[in-house]
Design a protein around this motif. Structure first.
Motif, PDB file in Angstrom:
ATOM      1  N   TYR A 257      43.676  25.170  24.527  1.00 15.86           N
ATOM      2  CA  TYR A 257      43.151  23.897  25.028  1.00 15.86           C
ATOM      3  C   TYR A 257      43.082  23.916  26.551  1.00 15.86           C
ATOM      4  O   TYR A 257      42.063  23.506  27.141  1.00 15.86           O
ATOM      5  CB  TYR A 257      44.039  22.750  24.552  1.00 15.86           C
ATOM      6  CG  TYR A 257      43.787  21.454  25.292  1.00 15.86           C
ATOM      7  CD1 TYR A 257      42.672  20.660  25.006  1.00 15.86           C
ATOM      8  CD2 TYR A 257      44.661  21.027  26.291  1.00 15.86           C
ATOM      9  CE1 TYR A 257      42.443  19.476  25.691  1.00 15.86           C
ATOM     10  CE2 TYR A 257      44.438  19.845  26.985  1.00 15.86           C
ATOM     11  CZ  TYR A 257      43.327  19.079  26.683  1.00 15.86           C
ATOM     12  OH  TYR A 257      43.096  17.915  27.374  1.00 15.86           O
ATOM     13  N   GLN A 258      44.137  24.388  27.195  1.00 15.24           N
ATOM     14  CA  GLN A 258      44.151  24.451  28.660  1.00 15.24           C
ATOM     15  C   GLN A 258      43.085  25.417  29.178  1.00 15.24           C
ATOM     16  O   GLN A 258      42.451  25.165  30.210  1.00 15.24           O
ATOM     17  CB  GLN A 258      45.534  24.880  29.162  1.00 15.24           C
ATOM     18  CG  GLN A 258      46.632  23.861  28.921  1.00 15.24           C
ATOM     19  CD  GLN A 258      46.427  22.583  29.708  1.00 15.24           C
ATOM     20  OE1 GLN A 258      45.781  22.570  30.748  1.00 15.24           O
ATOM     21  NE2 GLN A 258      46.988  21.484  29.218  1.00 15.24           N
ATOM     22  N   GLY A 259      42.871  26.516  28.457  1.00 20.42           N
ATOM     23  CA  GLY A 259      41.835  27.466  28.851  1.00 20.42           C
ATOM     24  C   GLY A 259      40.452  26.855  28.792  1.00 20.42           C
ATOM     25  O   GLY A 259      39.642  27.010  29.723  1.00 20.42           O
ATOM     26  N   LYS A 260      40.162  26.158  27.728  1.00 22.22           N
ATOM     27  CA  LYS A 260      38.851  25.505  27.603  1.00 22.22           C
ATOM     28  C   LYS A 260      38.662  24.418  28.647  1.00 22.22           C
ATOM     29  O   LYS A 260      37.591  24.272  29.233  1.00 22.22           O
ATOM     30  CB  LYS A 260      38.677  24.918  26.202  1.00 22.22           C
ATOM     31  CG  LYS A 260      37.291  24.291  25.985  1.00 22.22           C
ATOM     32  CD  LYS A 260      37.133  23.714  24.614  1.00 22.22           C
ATOM     33  CE  LYS A 260      35.687  23.249  24.380  1.00 22.22           C
ATOM     34  NZ  LYS A 260      35.162  22.371  25.444  1.00 22.22           N
ATOM     35  N   LYS A 261      39.721  23.670  28.875  1.00 20.43           N
ATOM     36  CA  LYS A 261      39.657  22.568  29.839  1.00 20.43           C
ATOM     37  C   LYS A 261      39.258  23.077  31.228  1.00 20.43           C
ATOM     38  O   LYS A 261      38.415  22.492  31.908  1.00 20.43           O
ATOM     39  CB  LYS A 261      41.016  21.870  29.885  1.00 20.43           C
ATOM     40  CG  LYS A 261      41.053  20.600  30.700  1.00 20.43           C
ATOM     41  CD  LYS A 261      42.448  19.969  30.580  1.00 20.43           C
ATOM     42  CE  LYS A 261      42.580  18.771  31.478  1.00 20.43           C
ATOM     43  NZ  LYS A 261      43.959  18.185  31.405  1.00 20.43           N
ATOM     44  N   LEU A 262      39.859  24.186  31.662  1.00 16.73           N
ATOM     45  CA  LEU A 262      39.514  24.717  32.985  1.00 16.73           C
ATOM     46  C   LEU A 262      38.127  25.338  32.986  1.00 16.73           C
ATOM     47  O   LEU A 262      37.351  25.150  33.931  1.00 16.73           O
ATOM     48  CB  LEU A 262      40.535  25.751  33.449  1.00 16.73           C
ATOM     49  CG  LEU A 262      40.260  26.263  34.870  1.00 16.73           C
ATOM     50  CD1 LEU A 262      40.566  25.183  35.903  1.00 16.73           C
ATOM     51  CD2 LEU A 262      41.032  27.536  35.172  1.00 16.73           C
ATOM     52  N   SER A 263      37.777  26.075  31.940  1.00 17.18           N
ATOM     53  CA  SER A 263      36.470  26.734  31.907  1.00 17.18           C
ATOM     54  C   SER A 263      35.331  25.717  31.917  1.00 17.18           C
ATOM     55  O   SER A 263      34.226  26.023  32.370  1.00 17.18           O
ATOM     56  CB  SER A 263      36.355  27.648  30.685  1.00 17.18           C
ATOM     57  OG  SER A 263      36.342  26.888  29.478  1.00 17.18           O
ATOM     58  N   ASP A 264      35.598  24.506  31.443  1.00 18.04           N
ATOM     59  CA  ASP A 264      34.579  23.456  31.431  1.00 18.04           C
ATOM     60  C   ASP A 264      34.350  22.847  32.815  1.00 18.04           C
ATOM     61  O   ASP A 264      33.288  22.262  33.065  1.00 18.04           O
ATOM     62  CB  ASP A 264      34.973  22.331  30.470  1.00 18.04           C
ATOM     63  CG  ASP A 264      34.821  22.726  29.009  1.00 18.04           C
ATOM     64  OD1 ASP A 264      34.139  23.731  28.731  1.00 18.04           O
ATOM     65  OD2 ASP A 264      35.400  22.026  28.142  1.00 18.04           O
ATOM     66  N   ARG A 265      35.350  22.963  33.727  1.00 16.75           N
ATOM     67  CA  ARG A 265      35.243  22.229  34.990  1.00 16.75           C
ATOM     68  C   ARG A 265      35.265  23.104  36.242  1.00 16.75           C
ATOM     69  O   ARG A 265      34.997  22.610  37.340  1.00 16.75           O
ATOM     70  CB  ARG A 265      36.368  21.192  35.099  1.00 16.75           C
ATOM     71  CG  ARG A 265      37.760  21.771  35.350  1.00 16.75           C
ATOM     72  CD  ARG A 265      38.781  20.677  35.636  1.00 16.75           C
ATOM     73  NE  ARG A 265      40.136  21.182  35.835  1.00 16.75           N
ATOM     74  CZ  ARG A 265      40.605  21.613  36.994  1.00 16.75           C
ATOM     75  NH1 ARG A 265      39.836  21.627  38.061  1.00 16.75           N
ATOM     76  NH2 ARG A 265      41.866  22.043  37.071  1.00 16.75           N
TER      77      ARG A 265
END
Length: 365
Positions: A257-265
């Motif tokens: 979840y944290q990985g996706k969150k950063l890759s999105d922003r």
């Protein structure tokens, strides 16, 4: 605790051409910044400059609709009180939140810089901030504060422009990274570089190395937190049961979840450039060593460290403190205990806040 309604203002400041530490020139530099609180006084006595960490941005102070990333530390009646102070936060050079960086489009070009963006150092970031403040008519500030990479900027401010700030608060930082910290950074870097979608850094307008960014963030989160916190939060609990490859532990789900969150922003190139700026940073470089560098500081200093920090071990903050005391500098040290580890500077306001408040209230002389 409810978020107190506040007002912040966004600005973009054009600076023109900037000569970098490596003698390259970067044209048409712009800096995105946000301000909050009272109007700045001409003396700078009520101005506080905030320096953000690796994946931070200018939005440190928010409002009820859009909380900032240091919302628990800065605001009306808080440790850095916006009823008293004028707070400025800038997105650093090389970033991806409005300040010129690899994802910016050069004047007259059709595509972003990408791989052609020049290397920028921590010192370059500070010199750009200094020019930006000059454009704003600010010639001195009361305090400069920041954690992690932001703390590196704080220390550089004290050395590059002694006397500009009356007080400095470097948090969870050091004069240079340990080999272990560089190793963590390189694992993340290699995950991005080995992603086929990285395309040598020229992936725009595509999304870029999303999978690589996710893995990089997952590795970073392990270094930011502590084994104790992971045990408390997740233990060996399963998100999805099973004995095969389909089984999913809660800690795995959290990291993904944290990985996706950063890759999105966050832009992958900016991540790589800022990581390398941290890796190569050394306060003593070209200055005759660390003691010679620190001798230039004239500001009062409050160093804050976290005993459980895996990325910037507390021994590094203690060493800085001992060096500064040996040089006769006015310096204090706050040692925090937190299972949040390195990330405690973003969440553990109960320990930091009172010390920062009292440090700000101290009167020179």
């Amino acid at each position: 605790m409810p978020v107190t309604a506040r007002i912040f203002q966004k600005q973009t400041i054009p600076l023109g051409s900037i000569q970098l530490e490596n003698d390259e020139t970067l044209p048409n530099v712009e800096v995105a910044l946000e301000t909050a609180g009272q109007a700045p006084e001409a003396s700078g006595e009520n101005v506080v400059l905030v320096c953000h960490a690796l994946t931070g941005d200018a939005h440190a102070v928010g409002d009820s609709a859009e909380p900032g990333w240091w919302d628990g530390l800065i605001g009306s009646g808080q440790a850095i009180d916006t009823d008293r102070f004028h707070v400025i936060t800038m997105n650093v050079l090389g970033g991806c939140k409005g300040t010129t960086g690899p994802s910016s489009v050069p004047s007259g070009a059709k595509q972003p810089y990408g791989s052609s963006f020049p290397f920028v150092s921590i010192r370059d970031m500070v010199s750009v901030q200094k020019r930006c403040l000059e454009k704003l008519g600010i010639e001195r500030v009361e305090m400069i504060v920041g954690g992690s990479m932001g703390g590196m900027l704080v220390l550089e401010w004290g050395i590059m422009y002694p006397g500009f700030a009356r007080k400095l608060i470097p948090i969870a930082t050091a004069d240079s990274l340990t080999p272990t910290a560089i190793a963590y950074n390189d694992i993340g870097r290699q995950a991005i570089l080995s992603d086929p979608d990285y395309q040598g850094g020229d992936y725009y307008p595509g999304p870029g190395p999303v999978n690589g960014m996710k893995v990089a963030r997952m590795v970073a989160m392990v270094s930011y937190r502590t084994p104790q916190l992971f045990e408390q939060r997740f233990s060996r609990n399963l998100q999805k049961t099973g004995l095969g490859l389909d089984a999913l532990f809660q800690v795995e789900s959290y990291l993904r979840y944290q990985g996706k969150k950063l890759s999105d922003r966050f832009d992958a190139n900016s991540y790589l450039y800022l990581l390398r700026a941290m890796d190569t940073h050394d306060l003593g470089r070209g200055r005759g060593g660390i003691l010679s560098a620190l001798s230039k500081i004239t500001a009062d200093i409050l160093i804050i460290g976290i005993r459980q920090d895996q990325l910037f071990p507390f021994s590094q903050q203690l060493e800085l403190y001992n060096h500064l005391k040996a040089l006769g500098k006015t310096c204090d040290l706050l040692e925090m205990d937190s299972d949040y580890g390195h990330d405690a500077f973003l969440v553990d306001y109960a320990q930091m806040g009172p010390k920062i408040r009292s440090f700000l209230q101290e009167i020179d002389g």
